[in-house]
Design an enzyme around this catalytic site. Sequence first.
Site, PDB file in Angstrom:
ATOM      1  NE  ARG A  20      42.702  88.675  -2.566  1.00  0.00           N
ATOM      2  CZ  ARG A  20      42.472  89.316  -1.442  1.00  0.00           C
ATOM      3  NH1 ARG A  20      41.346  89.296  -1.062  1.00  0.00           N
ATOM      4  NH2 ARG A  20      43.431  89.929  -0.885  1.00  0.00           N
ATOM      5  CG  HIS A  30      45.505  85.918   0.281  1.00  0.00           C
ATOM      6  ND1 HIS A  30      46.270  85.874  -0.604  1.00  0.00           N
ATOM      7  CD2 HIS A  30      46.190  85.031   1.210  1.00  0.00           C
ATOM      8  CE1 HIS A  30      47.414  85.000  -0.599  1.00  0.00           C
ATOM      9  NE2 HIS A  30      47.175  84.718   0.643  1.00  0.00           N
ATOM     10  CE1 TYR A  51      41.743  92.261   2.190  1.00  0.00           C
ATOM     11  CE2 TYR A  51      42.015  91.108   4.251  1.00  0.00           C
ATOM     12  CZ  TYR A  51      41.977  90.935   3.066  1.00  0.00           C
ATOM     13  OH  TYR A  51      42.009  89.854   2.072  1.00  0.00           O
TER      14      TYR A  51
END
Lengths: 359, 325
Positions: A264, A268, A277
Amino acid sequence: MSKLLSKLPYEVQTEPVYPLSVLSPEGEVVNPDLLPNLSDDQLKEIMYRMVFTRTWDERAVNLGRQGRLGFYAPVSGQEASMIGSEYALNKEDFVCPGYRDMPQIVWHGLPLYQAFLYSRGHQHGGQIPEGVNVLMPQIIIGAQILHATGVAMAFKKKNEKRVAITYTGDGGSSEGDFYEGLNFAGAYKLPVIYCVQNNGYAITTPYAKQTAAPSIAHKAIAAGIKGVQVDGMDVLAVYKAVSEAAERGRNGEGATLIELITYRFRPHSLADDATKYRTKDEESEWMEKDPLIRFGKFLEKKGLWTEEDTNRVKEEAKAAVNDNIKKAEATEKMTVSGLIDSMFEHTPAHLEEQKADFQ
Amino acid sequence: MAQMNMLEAIRDAMRVEMKRDTNVVAFGEDVGKVGGVFRVTEGLQEEFGEDRVFDTPLAESAIAGMAVGMGIQGFRPVAEIQFVGFIYEALDQMFVQAARMRYRSGGRYNSPIVFRTPFGGGVKAAELHTDSLEGLAIQTPGIKVIVPSNPYDAKGLMISAIRDNDPVFFMEHLNLYRAFRAEVPEGEYTIEIGKANVVREGKDVTIIAYGLMVHTAVKAAEELEKQGVSAEVIDLRTLLPLDIDTIVASIKKTNRAIVVQEAQKTSGAAAEIITQINEKAILHLEAPVLRVAGPDTVYPFAQIEDAWLPTQARIIAAVNKVREF
């Protein structure tokens, strides 16, 4: 005899798996014999849907920032997995989506304004029109895997030539419901397709911390169903794998687990910060595998697509998003008494009484 | 009329509905060939075929989740969870996925599912076989909760549950399965979900109970009669929806009440019943409504099970307390 037996392997062996791919990142056909049999119009339709969905996603992120949408899980980067898999289905097939899988159910028939209503927290968002074979997106990770299993059980019992398809992510493949669903599908030989879009992260937890299995596709082995791994940035590979799985399901050959390796591009959700991250290098590496660029190049070489086509579809998508968000915003607000009446077929007396507090 | 025990009556209800409606299917662990660990579904696979009565792999969440999927495709699953404590493995699918299907889809989909499970104490079973978990269910929006106390009610309520278009948690007290036989009509009849039954009329005090505790309450009432106390006993039959009207009508007559439940005391069915009595009948009360219940511990090991469960003596003591208030 006992000597012979002792030579038989008593340790389970697994072979590595490599993702099925049809197109190279440059849009060249690398596996001509795996090229699905699609007409020019169908190829263009797939591209249309991917470009439309990318623009819808960009607009939705903006609408979210403006407070005009509620919970929204961005989809950019996963278009090949989402669009390619849905396009391989028949309208009669049933889709059980996870929370990010809005594109599949919209292209399967859910009106776009209802997708926006769902995001805005309006019940009408989940009021799937008659004849549209989808469930609303599932929030509990993996719960929908069992629903697809049950839907497939129903198709099998009614001897219908239909399949159920469900989607989850790499994180979802760690859930108990995932293993239970696959195991049931194996035991009953059900016409169901389990798509795992492995985008590398369960919110922030990297795939490396999710499992020690050689791949998610390998998890099919324990359930005795077919498992395949697919380049999830290659829409033709996704289409190929899902069409085959659907055909197997319809022919009574059972379930398939399909691991789609994807990414992606965005965080999120609108509340997430992916820079915490993921590295920039990793992100740009994956951007080079952009499914729209890859498939676009393939189509351009065939003379089926131009930049003007892309621009035209973008404009169309923007207009559609505008119209549909307006329609969503103009939809009559829900009421508590309406909500109360949606709990049971016949509202029991105690709930009828509770309405009085909200009038 | 046939004489049946409660498990035969439940089986008969399932048979009647499976004959009437081919969409009714029954499944669960060991449900098929042998008819479940208590034999409730014995003979049904033989009669209706493996396609409609079948064993599942051992996974409670998948049993309930598969029922949800089949339910949105026109089937009416009767899914057995082998023992009540095993519902913990299936709570999301039962109490979220099935219970919210109608709400989430604005009525487009529903879950016409009966989740059957044996529950209830007094049989010295292994841990997590005999808990009373109805309190979890009644706090869950979207699922009905039925607890029959006798063969006649069990059949009529099971038929109603199978025909209901919303999910029903059907709790079968395993100490009642073979406890006694009673007259059960042949063929179909229904008992309305949400209607209590006054099983013993009285004028001095109301004892409200469900499941096995109805029988303990009736025995206590008989004992009280000898002491000159006339106790009315209400068998709730359904915990959600709760028949508060029958309870209030009784209290208007007796002005005193106690609630008996096997479950732990705090925040359970009894607590809810007393709250509703407070809301609707406080001016008719001469004394606080008391609870006779298990203590707030884990359901006990078999050694002290009998001491833990509500007894006739504790019921009588509670009645005397509200009478002497």
